[in-house]
Write an enzyme that holds these catalytic residues in place. Structure first.
Site, short mmCIF file in Angstrom:
data_model
loop_
_atom_site.label_atom_id
_atom_site.label_comp_id
_atom_site.label_asym_id
_atom_site.label_seq_id
_atom_site.Cartn_x
_atom_site.Cartn_y
_atom_site.Cartn_z
N CYS A 34 15.40 -8.96 0.20
CA CYS A 34 16.14 -7.70 0.28
C CYS A 34 17.26 -7.78 1.31
CB CYS A 34 15.20 -6.54 0.62
SG CYS A 34 14.38 -6.71 2.21
N CYS A 104 8.40 -3.67 3.59
CA CYS A 104 9.15 -3.16 4.74
C CYS A 104 8.21 -2.99 5.95
CB CYS A 104 9.82 -1.84 4.40
SG CYS A 104 10.55 -1.77 2.77
FE1 FES Z 1 13.37 -4.83 2.43
FE2 FES Z 1 12.90 -2.35 3.01
S1 FES Z 1 13.77 -3.09 1.17
S2 FES Z 1 12.74 -4.03 4.33
#
Ligand code: FES
Length: 149
Positions: A34, A104
């Site tokens: 991400c 996360c």
């Molecule tokens: Fe990767 Fe939240 S989408 S830390």
């Protein structure tokens, strides 16, 4: 995607944002998938108590909320207590996270552990139960953990 009121609160009004100059320990972790990055600063006194903790998160809203909650949970605590912080306890304190956002909270847990690792290295001590942090959590062993909601 549904976020709890607590997640929204910590996202819009994050606690402990910032840096600590001359911190006892600093930990930075990222997830290449991400692209999000978290950095945690710890100020630890001679008795091993976390007097202050700050964070910076270059990441999604859940990353901000989980770092905020993680710092709240370890502030004023001992190193041993901070070691017990898991992504699961962070998620529970936030009344849950959507499944796609579980990673996360893993980032928040690992950023705290990376900062503790840095502290131990600087002090030349070994903290029982603490492993060397991984820099990129994309393929980490945590990935499939704790996905109850
Ligand atoms: Fe990767 Fe939240 S989408 S830390």
């Amino acid at each position: 995607m549904q976020y709890s009121a607590k997640v929204m609160d910590h996202f819009t009004n994050p606690r402990n944002v910032g840096e600590i100059e001359g911190a006892s320990g600093v930990g930075t972790v990222g997830n290449a998938k991400c692209g999000d990055i978290m950095r945690v600063y710890l100020d630890i006194d001679d008795n091993g108590i976390i007097k202050d903790v700050k964070f910076k998160t270059f990441g999604c809203g859940a990353a901000v909320a989980t770092s905020s909650m993680a710092t709240e949970l370890i502030k004023g605590k001992s190193i041993d207590e901070a070691l017990k912080l898991t992504n699961k306890s962070v998620m529970e304190a936030l009344d849950g996270l959507p499944t796609v956002k579980v990673h996360c909270s893993v980032l928040a847990e690992e950023a705290v552990r990376a900062a503790l690792w840095d502290y131990a290295e600087k002090k030349g001590i070994k903290i029982e139960g603490l492993e060397k942090p991984v820099e990129d959590l994309e393929d980490s062993h945590h990935e499939d953990l704790h996905t109850e909601d």
